[in-house]
Design an enzyme around this catalytic site. Structure first.
Site, PDB file in Angstrom:
ATOM      1  N   THR A  53       0.847  -1.194   0.000  1.00  0.00           N
ATOM      2  CA  THR A  53       0.000   0.000   0.000  1.00  0.00           C
ATOM      3  C   THR A  53       0.883   1.245   0.000  1.00  0.00           C
ATOM      4  O   THR A  53       0.696   2.160  -0.819  1.00  0.00           O
ATOM      5  CB  THR A  53      -0.926   0.002   1.237  1.00  0.00           C
ATOM      6  OG1 THR A  53      -1.784  -1.140   1.140  1.00  0.00           O
ATOM      7  CG2 THR A  53      -1.766   1.262   1.302  1.00  0.00           C
ATOM      8  N   ASN A 130      -5.440  -9.536  -7.972  1.00  0.00           N
ATOM      9  CA  ASN A 130      -5.530 -10.279  -6.709  1.00  0.00           C
ATOM     10  C   ASN A 130      -6.776 -11.139  -6.607  1.00  0.00           C
ATOM     11  O   ASN A 130      -6.822 -12.059  -5.795  1.00  0.00           O
ATOM     12  CB  ASN A 130      -5.444  -9.324  -5.515  1.00  0.00           C
ATOM     13  CG  ASN A 130      -6.262  -8.075  -5.695  1.00  0.00           C
ATOM     14  OD1 ASN A 130      -6.183  -7.402  -6.711  1.00  0.00           O
ATOM     15  ND2 ASN A 130      -7.076  -7.756  -4.712  1.00  0.00           N
ATOM     16  N   GLN A 158       0.918  -9.483  -6.209  1.00  0.00           N
ATOM     17  CA  GLN A 158       0.441 -10.862  -6.332  1.00  0.00           C
ATOM     18  C   GLN A 158       1.386 -11.731  -7.162  1.00  0.00           C
ATOM     19  O   GLN A 158       1.280 -12.954  -7.138  1.00  0.00           O
ATOM     20  CB  GLN A 158      -0.956 -10.872  -6.979  1.00  0.00           C
ATOM     21  CG  GLN A 158      -2.024 -10.252  -6.106  1.00  0.00           C
ATOM     22  CD  GLN A 158      -2.389 -11.119  -4.908  1.00  0.00           C
ATOM     23  OE1 GLN A 158      -2.288 -12.348  -4.953  1.00  0.00           O
ATOM     24  NE2 GLN A 158      -2.805 -10.494  -3.826  1.00  0.00           N
ATOM     25  N   SER A 178       4.903  -6.813  -1.666  1.00  0.00           N
ATOM     26  CA  SER A 178       4.569  -6.971  -0.249  1.00  0.00           C
ATOM     27  C   SER A 178       5.100  -8.320   0.225  1.00  0.00           C
ATOM     28  O   SER A 178       4.809  -9.352  -0.391  1.00  0.00           O
ATOM     29  CB  SER A 178       3.049  -6.922  -0.101  1.00  0.00           C
ATOM     30  OG  SER A 178       2.691  -7.047   1.245  1.00  0.00           O
ATOM     31  N   HIS A 180       4.477 -10.334   2.691  1.00  0.00           N
ATOM     32  CA  HIS A 180       3.642 -11.434   3.198  1.00  0.00           C
ATOM     33  C   HIS A 180       2.991 -12.237   2.076  1.00  0.00           C
ATOM     34  O   HIS A 180       2.444 -13.316   2.302  1.00  0.00           O
ATOM     35  CB  HIS A 180       2.620 -10.946   4.237  1.00  0.00           C
ATOM     36  CG  HIS A 180       1.509 -10.095   3.731  1.00  0.00           C
ATOM     37  ND1 HIS A 180       0.240 -10.578   3.560  1.00  0.00           N
ATOM     38  CD2 HIS A 180       1.460  -8.796   3.397  1.00  0.00           C
ATOM     39  CE1 HIS A 180      -0.543  -9.589   3.141  1.00  0.00           C
ATOM     40  NE2 HIS A 180       0.170  -8.501   3.043  1.00  0.00           N
ATOM     41  N   THR A 218      13.567   4.921  10.941  1.00  0.00           N
ATOM     42  CA  THR A 218      14.426   3.783  11.281  1.00  0.00           C
ATOM     43  C   THR A 218      13.887   2.531  10.604  1.00  0.00           C
ATOM     44  O   THR A 218      12.681   2.265  10.643  1.00  0.00           O
ATOM     45  CB  THR A 218      14.435   3.584  12.815  1.00  0.00           C
ATOM     46  OG1 THR A 218      14.943   4.790  13.394  1.00  0.00           O
ATOM     47  CG2 THR A 218      15.292   2.412  13.224  1.00  0.00           C
ATOM     48  N   CYS A 304      -7.852  -9.115   0.722  1.00  0.00           N
ATOM     49  CA  CYS A 304      -7.557  -7.724   1.096  1.00  0.00           C
ATOM     50  C   CYS A 304      -8.824  -6.935   1.345  1.00  0.00           C
ATOM     51  O   CYS A 304      -8.824  -6.007   2.124  1.00  0.00           O
ATOM     52  CB  CYS A 304      -6.821  -7.007  -0.024  1.00  0.00           C
ATOM     53  SG  CYS A 304      -5.131  -7.465  -0.142  1.00  0.00           S
TER      54      CYS A 304
HETATM   55  N1  PLP Z   1      -1.862  -4.658  -3.992  1.00  0.00           N
HETATM   56  C1  PLP Z   1      -2.368  -5.882  -4.175  1.00  0.00           C
HETATM   57  C2  PLP Z   1      -2.561  -6.387  -5.566  1.00  0.00           C
HETATM   58  C3  PLP Z   1      -2.733  -6.671  -3.077  1.00  0.00           C
HETATM   59  O1  PLP Z   1      -3.236  -7.894  -3.294  1.00  0.00           O
HETATM   60  C4  PLP Z   1      -2.541  -6.150  -1.782  1.00  0.00           C
HETATM   61  C5  PLP Z   1      -2.935  -6.936  -0.597  1.00  0.00           C
HETATM   62  O2  PLP Z   1      -3.002  -8.115  -0.587  1.00  0.00           O
HETATM   63  C6  PLP Z   1      -1.999  -4.868  -1.646  1.00  0.00           C
HETATM   64  C7  PLP Z   1      -1.680  -4.141  -2.767  1.00  0.00           C
HETATM   65  C8  PLP Z   1      -1.766  -4.255  -0.280  1.00  0.00           C
HETATM   66  O3  PLP Z   1      -0.610  -4.808   0.283  1.00  0.00           O
HETATM   67  P1  PLP Z   1      -0.175  -4.475   1.786  1.00  0.00           P
HETATM   68  O4  PLP Z   1      -1.148  -5.203   2.650  1.00  0.00           O
HETATM   69  O5  PLP Z   1       1.216  -4.988   1.904  1.00  0.00           O
HETATM   70  O6  PLP Z   1      -0.226  -3.009   1.970  1.00  0.00           O
END
Ligand code: PLP
Length: 364
Positions: A53, A130, A158, A178, A180, A218, A304
């Protein structure tokens, strides 16, 4: 996990020059290299952020110039769509949302028309959606955008760790990720900023000048270390996993399409991430289907945005009705998914859809 725990035992600030600080800086350097190896770019082109994000916000803000036009599509994650709307709020005409076909592919003629005006400062199109997993062929898009003097950003959240990405071969200026999404921790991400690309200097967060001034504050050394380790594991496992996961996804789709009447797989079939499928079971609201199979880790639309009571903006943009969007389940497969998991998920889904449909048909 090990990398994060190990890094948490160090007390150094990666910007300090004493021993613990140098240790922290070394861990950050290693992670920067591991992430850049996954993307085939240079470590100096990675800016660590708090997630995709923030990376999307930073990218669009850096590349959009007042008086210019921002081109994107209604399929994007809210982190791009809402940023695009905010940046162009003073002049809504400077936002172009490309149209989209029923397979979730963006209208390239519309892109060329927008670029022909000569006013586009940035084109932002996601590498993989996504909800449906549909992939964007970014090579020709980047070429056309650069010829028209526009910068190119992609939200590759993704795709990173799920399909190979080669930033030396693909002429993209900015890419968000991202951690995760490829086995790393939540709350850590990065923005690839191509060296030498003509960006105005517009950080979101000002302060002590960390990350070459692009992102002050930081650094989150444990999170970044864990993200680096996850990137390394993803890079090493990728080649073996893509085919296996794709086969499992195809088997799941084939069983469901064969056994459940009136169901439809969403998105361009031959142009998707290997481990994602979005399936509409007409007449069976997804919330009821999911409630009938709590042991299957699937979601309504995308994880999300789940929790929000609105129908998927992605499916609506693809021309689905609200009822169809509400009757859509997204399955996501990963490195840990086995054939037994898929067989069980298929059986449970068939049962759940039949159960919900007959409950809906029963007189109240
Ligand atoms: N963009 C896409 C395509 C996503 O699928 C997601 C969340 O899964 C995000 C952005 C947001 O990522 P984050 O949660 O790391 O801010």
């Amino acid at each position: 996990m090990e990398a994060a725990l190990d890094a948490m035992r160090t007390v150094g600030n990666a910007s300090s020059t004493h021993g613990p600080g140098r240790d922290a800086a070394h861990r950050v350097d290693l992670a920067r290299r591991q992430i850049s190896d996954l993307l085939n770019c240079s470590p100096g082109e990675i800016v660590f952020t708090s997630g995709a994000t923030e990376a999307n916000n930073l990218a669009l803000r850096a590349a959009f110039s007042d008086g210019g036009t921002l081109v994107t599509s209604p399929l994007e994650h809210p982190a791009v769509l809402e940023t695009a709307k905010a940046l162009t709020a003073g002049s809504p005409a400077s936002l172009v949302l490309l149209s989209v076909d029923e397979d979730g592919l963006v209208d390239l003629d519309g892109l060329h028309l927008a670029l022909a005006t000569g006013s586009v400062s940035i084109v932002s199109l996601m590498a993989a959606n996504n909800e449906t997993g549909v992939l964007t062929d970014l090579g020709p898009i980047a070429k056309a955008a650069h010829e028209a003097g526009a910068l190119v950003h992609t939200d590759a959240t993704q795709m990173v760790g799920r399909l190979p990405i080669d930033l030396e071969a693909t002429d993209i200026d900015l890419l968000s990720l991202s951690a995760h999404k490829f086995g790393g921790p939540q709350g850590v991400g990065a923005l690839f900023v191509r060296r030498g690309a003509p960006f105005p200097y517009r950080p979101l967060i000002f302060g002590g000048g960390q990350e070459r001034g692009w992102r002050a504050g930081t650094l989150n050394v444990p999170g970044i270390s864990a993200a680096g380790a996850a990137a390394e594991a993803a890079r090493l496992g990728l080649a073996n996993e893509i085919g296996r996961i794709e086969q499992l996804r195809n088997a799941l789709e084939a069983t469901l399409v064969e056994q459940v009447v009136d169901c439809r797989v969403n998105g361009a079939i031959g142009q998707r991430l290997p481990g994602v499928t979005s399936i509409t079971f007409r007449g069976a609201p997804a919330d009821a289907v999911l409630a009938a199979m709590p042991d299957v880790a699937a979601s309504e639309g995308s994880a999300c945005s789940s929790g929000a009571p609105t129908p998927s903006h992605v499916l609506l943009a693809m021309g689905r009705s609200r009822e169809e969007a509400d009757a859509t389940v997204r399955f996501s497969l990963g490195y840990a998914t086995t054939t037994a998991d898929i067989e069980r998920a298929a059986a449970r889904t068939i049962q759940a859809v039949r159960h919900v449909r007959s409950a809906m048909a029963a007189p109240s």
